[in-house]
Design a protein around this motif. Structure first.
Motif, mmCIF file in Angstrom:
data_model
loop_
_atom_site.group_PDB
_atom_site.id
_atom_site.type_symbol
_atom_site.label_atom_id
_atom_site.label_comp_id
_atom_site.label_asym_id
_atom_site.label_seq_id
_atom_site.Cartn_x
_atom_site.Cartn_y
_atom_site.Cartn_z
ATOM 1 N N ASP A 161 6.030 -6.101 -1.642
ATOM 2 C CA ASP A 161 6.047 -5.591 -3.006
ATOM 3 C C ASP A 161 6.958 -6.494 -3.839
ATOM 4 O O ASP A 161 8.142 -6.658 -3.534
ATOM 5 N N ASP A 162 6.408 -7.074 -4.907
ATOM 6 C CA ASP A 162 7.195 -7.988 -5.745
ATOM 7 C C ASP A 162 8.397 -7.298 -6.387
ATOM 8 O O ASP A 162 9.371 -7.961 -6.750
ATOM 9 N N ASP A 163 8.301 -5.977 -6.536
ATOM 10 C CA ASP A 163 9.419 -5.240 -7.131
ATOM 11 C C ASP A 163 10.577 -5.041 -6.152
ATOM 12 O O ASP A 163 11.647 -4.573 -6.550
ATOM 13 N N HIS A 164 10.346 -5.383 -4.896
ATOM 14 C CA HIS A 164 11.370 -5.203 -3.864
ATOM 15 C C HIS A 164 11.462 -6.492 -3.045
ATOM 16 O O HIS A 164 10.842 -6.621 -1.983
ATOM 17 N N GLU A 191 11.959 -11.119 2.035
ATOM 18 C CA GLU A 191 13.083 -11.689 2.776
ATOM 19 C C GLU A 191 13.037 -11.268 4.242
ATOM 20 O O GLU A 191 13.293 -12.076 5.145
ATOM 21 N N ALA A 192 12.692 -10.000 4.488
ATOM 22 C CA ALA A 192 12.587 -9.523 5.869
ATOM 23 C C ALA A 192 11.462 -10.244 6.599
ATOM 24 O O ALA A 192 11.616 -10.663 7.751
ATOM 25 N N ARG A 193 10.325 -10.413 5.929
ATOM 26 C CA ARG A 193 9.199 -11.137 6.548
ATOM 27 C C ARG A 193 9.611 -12.554 6.924
ATOM 28 O O ARG A 193 9.339 -13.010 8.036
ATOM 29 N N VAL A 209 8.681 1.410 -1.811
ATOM 30 C CA VAL A 209 7.996 2.690 -1.959
ATOM 31 C C VAL A 209 7.071 2.887 -0.769
ATOM 32 O O VAL A 209 6.435 1.942 -0.301
ATOM 33 N N ASP A 210 7.001 4.104 -0.274
ATOM 34 C CA ASP A 210 6.123 4.440 0.851
ATOM 35 C C ASP A 210 4.680 4.082 0.500
ATOM 36 O O ASP A 210 4.078 4.683 -0.384
ATOM 37 N N TYR A 211 4.120 3.091 1.204
ATOM 38 C CA TYR A 211 2.761 2.645 0.872
ATOM 39 C C TYR A 211 1.740 3.737 1.097
ATOM 40 O O TYR A 211 0.676 3.758 0.457
ATOM 41 N N ARG A 212 2.020 4.698 2.002
ATOM 42 C CA ARG A 212 1.059 5.773 2.258
ATOM 43 C C ARG A 212 0.926 6.696 1.063
ATOM 44 O O ARG A 212 -0.071 7.405 0.925
ATOM 45 N N GLN A 213 1.948 6.727 0.188
ATOM 46 C CA GLN A 213 1.938 7.665 -0.925
ATOM 47 C C GLN A 213 1.522 7.030 -2.250
ATOM 48 O O GLN A 213 1.449 7.714 -3.265
ATOM 49 N N ARG A 214 1.231 5.727 -2.237
ATOM 50 C CA ARG A 214 0.951 5.055 -3.509
ATOM 51 C C ARG A 214 -0.290 5.614 -4.196
ATOM 52 O O ARG A 214 -0.382 5.644 -5.411
#
Length: 351
Positions: free
Chosen positions: A45-48, A53-55, A216-221
């Motif tokens: 997510d570009d907003d995060h 960085e983790a990837r 943000v939880d991708y399951r809830q988008r």
């Protein structure tokens, strides 16, 4: 609902799996929805920015980058400096649920050559239970990579067991990647305060580079509201429709399933799901016993791994954690389960 409709389908409570240690080892691979997980297929997510960085950190950890040669004038080559891989033997992914930690864990597993294992915290402790500590070490030692998903605490003894296991595996050259919703220096916070337990937690923390992933939880988008609830008639029609399609839908009373889970080791819950395309639960209600709730969470984790949709009557499955559970030490675990239940009941499981 008629008795014939209730007993025409298979029941989860009639299944009594007992998975042997050798089978547990064979199952130590990523869940099937992550069979194709790669660092390139992860969509940060570009907003995060912490997600990218983790990837990138895990990509270097899996396959340490080599300097890249660039052609210059007159054929000269200039070496570009590569970013170093983490120097500690472990990487710990800390973040909320639904930010892609398991995807990154699976991508690391796929990108690592050699013998490797992927399992949940529960599966590793079950392996020790089935084979004994020396037997489990005998199986796991020498592996290049050990992936531990869902490192969360239900029992301080299990956590001390895992920190000992991690320490012994690191000594033999294995590298560790773990995920959790809680950073290693905060594990057990608000639950246990024994000095030896806290000492074990600190020892584990010292072995890991901790990466915080926000998002943000991708399951809830694309999901709003609570888990879907069916009327008795709609549930009965669903049973008939699934049967007519040639697929298998189980049909269980919620109370009976909760009681049955207490008779099966959580590491064997996956054995209850073979051949099941849809799970049916009748008369869902609020849970107030924390042990029962935690067992149900562990069961739903395996259902989500298997990507099996759920159809239910009663109260929404996202509303079952009562008695102040959402204010206690397992809050993040329950919230993750609610996120998964929302997706499973709305037909948004991944292909």
């Amino acid at each position: 609902m008629s008795d014939s409709s209730q007993h025409s389908s298979a029941r989860l409570v009639d299944r009594h799996p007992d998975i042997a240690g050798t089978e547990l080892v064979a199952r130590m691979v990523p869940p099937r929805q992550f069979n194709g997980a790669t660092f390139d297929s992860y969509r940060p997510d570009d907003d995060h920015p912490s997600q990218a960085e983790a990837r990138d950190t895990l990509r270097r950890f899996a396959e340490p980058a080599q300097p890249i040669a660039h052609g210059g004038l007159f054929g000269r080559k200039k070496k570009a400096e590569a970013q170093p891989a983490p120097t500690k033997p472990g990487v710990y992914l800390d973040g909320g649920f639904g930010v892609g930690k398991t995807h990154l864990l699976a991508a690391t597993w796929h990108a690592t050559a050699g013998r490797k294992y992927f399992g949940t915290f529960i599966e590793y402790t079950a392996l020790v239970g089935a084979l004994g500590y020396a037997g489990a070490i005998g199986v796991l030692q020498g592996a290049r990579l050990i992936c531990i998903d869902e490192f969360e605490l239900d029992d301080p003894g299990d956590t001390m067991l895992m920190t000992r296991l991690i320490g012994d595996l690191v000594k033999t050259g294995s590298r560790i990647v773990a995920t959790s919703n809680t950073p290693p220096n905060a594990l057990g916070e608000g639950r246990f305060a024994a000095a030896d337990f806290l000492r074990e937690i600190q020892a584990m923390s010292d072995r890991f580079v901790t990466i915080r992933i926000d998002g943000v939880d991708y399951r809830q988008r694309d999901i709003d509201g609570e888990a879907v609830v069916l009327s008795d008639d709609a549930y009965r029609f669903t049973l008939a429709d699934v049967a007519a399609s040639g697929e298998r839908m189980t049909d269980d009373a919620f109370d009976e399933l909760i009681a049955h889970l207490a008779t099966v080791h959580p590491s064997s819950y996956v054995g209850m799901l073979g051949g099941v395309q849809t799970i049916g639960l009748r008369e869902v209600h609020e849970l107030t016993d924390q042990s029962a709730a935690l067992r149900f969470v562990a069961f739903i984790d395996r259902v989500y791994d298997a990507q099996i949709p759920i159809r239910a009557t009663g109260v929404p499955l996202t509303s079952i954690f009562g008695g102040g559970m959402l204010d206690g030490g397992y809050r993040k675990k329950y919230l993750r389960c609610m996120s998964r239940l929302n997706a499973l009941t709305q037909g948004t499981v991944e292909a």
